[in-house]
Scaffold this motif. Sequence first.
Motif, PDB file in Angstrom:
ATOM      1  N   THR A  30       0.560  -1.418  -0.342  1.00 47.40           N
ATOM      2  CA  THR A  30       0.024   0.277   0.412  1.00 47.40           C
ATOM      3  C   THR A  30       0.831   1.417  -0.206  1.00 47.40           C
ATOM      4  OG1 THR A  30      -0.003   0.253   2.654  1.00 47.40           O
ATOM      5  CG2 THR A  30      -2.293  -1.083   1.187  1.00 47.40           C
ATOM      6  N   VAL A  31       1.443   1.180   0.325  1.00 43.36           N
ATOM      7  CA  VAL A  31       2.787   2.103   0.068  1.00 43.36           C
ATOM      8  C   VAL A  31       3.389   2.580  -1.510  1.00 43.36           C
ATOM      9  CG1 VAL A  31       4.942   3.786   1.084  1.00 43.36           C
ATOM     10  CG2 VAL A  31       4.581   1.336   2.444  1.00 43.36           C
ATOM     11  N   PRO A  32       3.202   4.892  -1.251  1.00 43.91           N
ATOM     12  CA  PRO A  32       3.444   4.129  -2.744  1.00 43.91           C
ATOM     13  C   PRO A  32       4.610   4.997  -3.108  1.00 43.91           C
ATOM     14  CG  PRO A  32       2.516   6.644  -1.560  1.00 43.91           C
ATOM     15  CD  PRO A  32       2.289   5.530  -0.099  1.00 43.91           C
ATOM     16  N   PRO A  33       4.894   4.964  -4.661  1.00 43.08           N
ATOM     17  CA  PRO A  33       6.284   4.920  -5.152  1.00 43.08           C
ATOM     18  C   PRO A  33       6.878   6.394  -4.658  1.00 43.08           C
ATOM     19  CG  PRO A  33       4.473   4.032  -6.584  1.00 43.08           C
ATOM     20  CD  PRO A  33       3.638   4.795  -5.879  1.00 43.08           C
ATOM     21  N   LEU A  34       8.451   6.218  -5.289  1.00 45.49           N
ATOM     22  CA  LEU A  34       9.720   7.165  -4.052  1.00 45.49           C
ATOM     23  C   LEU A  34       8.633   8.425  -4.730  1.00 45.49           C
ATOM     24  CD1 LEU A  34      11.652   8.134  -2.042  1.00 45.49           C
ATOM     25  CD2 LEU A  34      13.290   6.831  -4.239  1.00 45.49           C
ATOM     26  N   ASN A  35       8.765   8.575  -6.096  1.00 43.45           N
ATOM     27  CA  ASN A  35       8.397   9.292  -6.480  1.00 43.45           C
ATOM     28  C   ASN A  35       7.270  10.490  -6.402  1.00 43.45           C
ATOM     29  OD1 ASN A  35       6.790   8.236  -7.621  1.00 43.45           O
ATOM     30  ND2 ASN A  35       7.895   8.247 -10.440  1.00 43.45           N
ATOM     31  N   GLU A  36       6.141   9.516  -5.924  1.00 41.06           N
ATOM     32  CA  GLU A  36       4.728  10.242  -5.236  1.00 41.06           C
ATOM     33  C   GLU A  36       4.928  10.562  -4.082  1.00 41.06           C
ATOM     34  OE1 GLU A  36       1.433   7.302  -5.932  1.00 41.06           O
ATOM     35  OE2 GLU A  36       2.235   6.964  -7.377  1.00 41.06           O
ATOM     36  N   LEU A  37       6.446  10.236  -3.378  1.00 48.42           N
ATOM     37  CA  LEU A  37       6.381  10.520  -1.649  1.00 48.42           C
ATOM     38  C   LEU A  37       7.375  12.030  -1.818  1.00 48.42           C
ATOM     39  CD1 LEU A  37       7.170   7.431   0.304  1.00 48.42           C
ATOM     40  CD2 LEU A  37       5.395   9.029  -0.363  1.00 48.42           C
ATOM     41  N   THR A  38       8.003  11.907  -3.158  1.00 44.40           N
ATOM     42  CA  THR A  38       8.586  13.441  -3.206  1.00 44.40           C
ATOM     43  C   THR A  38       8.368  14.236  -3.351  1.00 44.40           C
ATOM     44  OG1 THR A  38       9.820  12.880  -4.892  1.00 44.40           O
ATOM     45  CG2 THR A  38      10.719  11.804  -2.865  1.00 44.40           C
ATOM     46  N   GLU A  39       6.517  14.428  -4.030  1.00 45.01           N
ATOM     47  CA  GLU A  39       6.524  15.431  -4.718  1.00 45.01           C
ATOM     48  C   GLU A  39       5.838  16.687  -3.901  1.00 45.01           C
ATOM     49  OE1 GLU A  39       3.278  14.934  -7.093  1.00 45.01           O
ATOM     50  OE2 GLU A  39       4.405  13.674  -8.443  1.00 45.01           O
ATOM     51  N   ILE A  40       6.569  17.737  -3.557  1.00 45.15           N
ATOM     52  CA  ILE A  40       5.260  18.771  -3.292  1.00 45.15           C
ATOM     53  C   ILE A  40       4.474  19.500  -3.282  1.00 45.15           C
ATOM     54  CG2 ILE A  40       6.636  20.892  -2.158  1.00 45.15           C
ATOM     55  CD1 ILE A  40       9.342  20.663  -3.077  1.00 45.15           C
TER      56      ILE A  40
END
Length: 164
Positions: free
Chosen positions: A114-124
């Motif tokens: 269920t954890v989103p991908p890393l590029n989605e987590l680093t969006e501001i």
Amino acid sequence: MVGDQPVCPPQLLLRGWGTVLLSQCLSSVFSQIPDPELLPTDPPKKPDPVTSETVVFWGLRLWQVIGIFSMFVLAVVITLCCIFKCRIPRTKKEIEARHAQRQAAKKYANTLETVPPLNELTEIPGSAPDASAVQTLSEQVQTQSANNSQPSVVRLQKQKPLRR
């Protein structure tokens, strides 16, 4: 003399009959003597009973062969148990601990899905999706040095720690 037949003397006649009777008796006696090939032979000797001291092969006794074979089988079983981590839990506590460990691993694996991908987590949030919107310090230095022929000194401000 023309019509006379030769007459055998009686002694010769007795000898002839005696010879015939003797040959008849001998043939009947010899027919009763069994053939040596057909005579009953002794029964075959029974093999020695198998004991632990019986030599099996290569000069090894039976107990040595059994020992070597059982050690080989034991080594194979131990190796397979070590490779495949086969262990039978012995207590209820170990069984429950193993079950809890499996449940925790399953829950962790489901959480990772269920954890989103890393590029989605680093969006501001609220920023443009442009990747060049956030520049690193080295990119800022390179752009400034490209704009100015003289290198400039970049000052870093100390950030005040956030109070909670």
